[in-house]
Design an enzyme around this catalytic site. Sequence first.
Site, PDB file in Angstrom:
ATOM      1  N   GLU A 196      30.259  23.548  30.858  1.00  0.00           N
ATOM      2  CA  GLU A 196      31.520  24.249  31.102  1.00  0.00           C
ATOM      3  C   GLU A 196      31.431  25.673  30.570  1.00  0.00           C
ATOM      4  O   GLU A 196      30.857  25.917  29.505  1.00  0.00           O
ATOM      5  CB  GLU A 196      32.682  23.534  30.408  1.00  0.00           C
ATOM      6  CG  GLU A 196      33.037  22.214  31.049  1.00  0.00           C
ATOM      7  CD  GLU A 196      34.263  21.566  30.428  1.00  0.00           C
ATOM      8  OE1 GLU A 196      34.777  20.615  31.041  1.00  0.00           O
ATOM      9  OE2 GLU A 196      34.695  22.011  29.354  1.00  0.00           O
ATOM     10  N   CYS A 204      39.478  11.266  26.842  1.00  0.00           N
ATOM     11  CA  CYS A 204      38.985  12.615  27.139  1.00  0.00           C
ATOM     12  C   CYS A 204      38.159  12.698  28.422  1.00  0.00           C
ATOM     13  O   CYS A 204      37.971  11.730  29.126  1.00  0.00           O
ATOM     14  CB  CYS A 204      38.239  13.156  25.929  1.00  0.00           C
ATOM     15  SG  CYS A 204      39.367  13.521  24.555  1.00  0.00           S
ATOM     16  N   ASP A 205      37.626  13.892  28.644  1.00  0.00           N
ATOM     17  CA  ASP A 205      37.184  14.365  29.950  1.00  0.00           C
ATOM     18  C   ASP A 205      36.275  13.430  30.737  1.00  0.00           C
ATOM     19  O   ASP A 205      36.560  13.090  31.875  1.00  0.00           O
ATOM     20  CB  ASP A 205      36.457  15.710  29.790  1.00  0.00           C
ATOM     21  CG  ASP A 205      37.355  16.802  29.251  1.00  0.00           C
ATOM     22  OD1 ASP A 205      38.178  16.488  28.368  1.00  0.00           O
ATOM     23  OD2 ASP A 205      37.235  17.946  29.676  1.00  0.00           O
ATOM     24  N   LYS A 206      35.151  13.040  30.168  1.00  0.00           N
ATOM     25  CA  LYS A 206      34.169  12.257  30.918  1.00  0.00           C
ATOM     26  C   LYS A 206      34.347  10.768  30.701  1.00  0.00           C
ATOM     27  O   LYS A 206      33.794   9.956  31.451  1.00  0.00           O
ATOM     28  CB  LYS A 206      32.740  12.657  30.530  1.00  0.00           C
ATOM     29  CG  LYS A 206      32.499  14.148  30.517  1.00  0.00           C
ATOM     30  CD  LYS A 206      32.906  14.790  31.819  1.00  0.00           C
ATOM     31  CE  LYS A 206      32.995  16.295  31.703  1.00  0.00           C
ATOM     32  NZ  LYS A 206      33.920  16.801  30.697  1.00  0.00           N
ATOM     33  N   SER A 211      36.012  24.485  32.164  1.00  0.00           N
ATOM     34  CA  SER A 211      36.993  23.637  31.514  1.00  0.00           C
ATOM     35  C   SER A 211      38.245  23.609  32.364  1.00  0.00           C
ATOM     36  O   SER A 211      38.558  24.569  33.081  1.00  0.00           O
ATOM     37  CB  SER A 211      37.321  24.199  30.128  1.00  0.00           C
ATOM     38  OG  SER A 211      38.554  23.711  29.657  1.00  0.00           O
ATOM     39  N   ASP A 214      34.484  17.813  24.505  1.00  0.00           N
ATOM     40  CA  ASP A 214      33.996  19.004  25.184  1.00  0.00           C
ATOM     41  C   ASP A 214      34.273  20.277  24.384  1.00  0.00           C
ATOM     42  O   ASP A 214      33.487  21.225  24.409  1.00  0.00           O
ATOM     43  CB  ASP A 214      34.638  19.125  26.570  1.00  0.00           C
ATOM     44  CG  ASP A 214      33.964  18.216  27.584  1.00  0.00           C
ATOM     45  OD1 ASP A 214      33.297  17.261  27.167  1.00  0.00           O
ATOM     46  OD2 ASP A 214      34.103  18.470  28.791  1.00  0.00           O
ATOM     47  N   CYS A 274      43.862  17.518  24.567  1.00  0.00           N
ATOM     48  CA  CYS A 274      44.437  18.864  24.420  1.00  0.00           C
ATOM     49  C   CYS A 274      45.641  19.051  25.341  1.00  0.00           C
ATOM     50  O   CYS A 274      45.657  18.597  26.483  1.00  0.00           O
ATOM     51  CB  CYS A 274      43.380  19.913  24.682  1.00  0.00           C
ATOM     52  SG  CYS A 274      42.029  19.854  23.492  1.00  0.00           S
TER      53      CYS A 274
END
Length: 554
Positions: free
Chosen positions: A443, A119-121, A468, A78, A191
């Site tokens: 985002e 990570c995110d997704k 985010s 992202d 992160c």
Amino acid sequence: MRSDKIKKGMQRAPHRSLLRACGVTDAEMEKPFIGVANSFTDIVPGHIHLKQIANAVKLGISQAGGVPFEFNTMAICDGIAMNHEGMRYSLASREIVADTVESMAQAHSLDALVLLPTCDKIVPGMLMGAARLDIPAIVVTGGPMLPGEYKGEAVDLINVFEGVGKVSAGNMSETELDELERCACPGAGSCAGLFTANSMACLTEAMGMSLPYCATTHAVDSKKIQMARESGEKIIELVEKNITPSMIMTQDAFYNAVVVDLALGGSSNTTLHLPAIAHELSDKGVKINLDIFDELSRKIPHLTAISPSGSHTMMDLDKAGGIPAILKVLEDEIKGGNLTCTGQSLKKNISAARVKNDQVIRPINNPVHSEGGIAVLKGNLSPNGSVVKQAAVTEDMLIHEGPAKVYNSEEECVQAIFQNKITNGDVVIIRYEGPKGGPGMREMLNPTSAISGRGLDSVALITDGRFSGGTRGPCIGHVSPEAMANGPIAIVENGDIIKIDIPNRKLEIMLEEEEIQKRFSKVKHPEKKLKGWLSRYSKLVSSADKGAILDWVV
């Protein structure tokens, strides 16, 4: 075993021939076939170390009596996709990840899965695939990145985004920004703050789909390799006992996840992902919506001040006892009888857990905030709901009223910010960035970081897009219905007075209903020429309040 469909009987001689080409032995034909879904890629820091994690998982599977087969899914960063057209693919990629896991497991009749996301997704996408398949599965999240250090203080990626705004405001030199850029992200891992990736890892553990302490064990810690081997061994036990995701990810498990999310002050994106995962289990009676977040946020206190809501890092959370310690503090609030991937109850898993630093994980009677980290706002501007990370909002901005400055895209807004067209007191509106309207619900970290970096402390931002997990301040996203679905955000004009009241969960435009309806008749949605996957996605995707799931009935 499911895998018998591809390896047993005379008619499966061709299948066995192909398996032998992969090196499978006669003895292994009698063992369970375990898929290792790896999201390794060279361009995403959270995933660059996953080959090593996968090797450890496969060793554990082999030692426990299974046969591992590794395959890959896609993974989008992202941060790298931020603030350009690439971000439109991020949320949409969650569906591709889920479909890949389903496709590989079904096509090859795998008996079970070990899932390796970071990570995110990718984390929710893999959980969606596992829930859909309902074969034994366990998750090994890749772990957080170590924090960077700049001028003696811990920093992360968000500091770099905000640094861009500081340079443009004259509060930081380009040389200083260059120094910050070079040290903020020191290596492998998601992160370093409590952003979406780490939030979802924490909730995966809270639901019981990964081993205790997995979420906060850092990417470069040797304990992550040990945990990967243990998870490889554990999946064989889950196969033998036929413990499947639907037995673990129950309604109680999702309840626990929301409780932990609110106590941590996690990313607002969890309000998209938990409902989407739960949707895959709707035939089991599981349902998660914004109302559950709203109800629990009023009674679950916020217990940690982890970046971006405070100065602590994921490393601090890990050293303080991780998710088991959080669950221990919340023991009277959670459903402890829920089964987990250890084969034991959640209560049993946390029986020996303790808080090692009560400044990082605060006690119930001395929280960071009395309410949970996320608030759900409704009103005539967001009839179906909107979401704000209230844990990252300063007290003086919990209630705000100001004139709207309206932009039909993120790019228009960012340009206005850097041209000094946004002033303190304004309420910035970014619309047509929702699931359909974007498409892809980008985002808005760039505009929020620019606002923060430029010192615009009393500016609020409202969008039908999302934020985010690193966003801080009075930033309200997921406004539903979105503008492209004829939500009231489509009728806002420059100068309209917008009222935000987070304590009372209100988001309103100060107009009479008659005027609102009059404006609806004049709304013209922007036309966007789309092709490929995003064209299909925009036609199928639901609103944010439903988790931006795909609705295949069109």
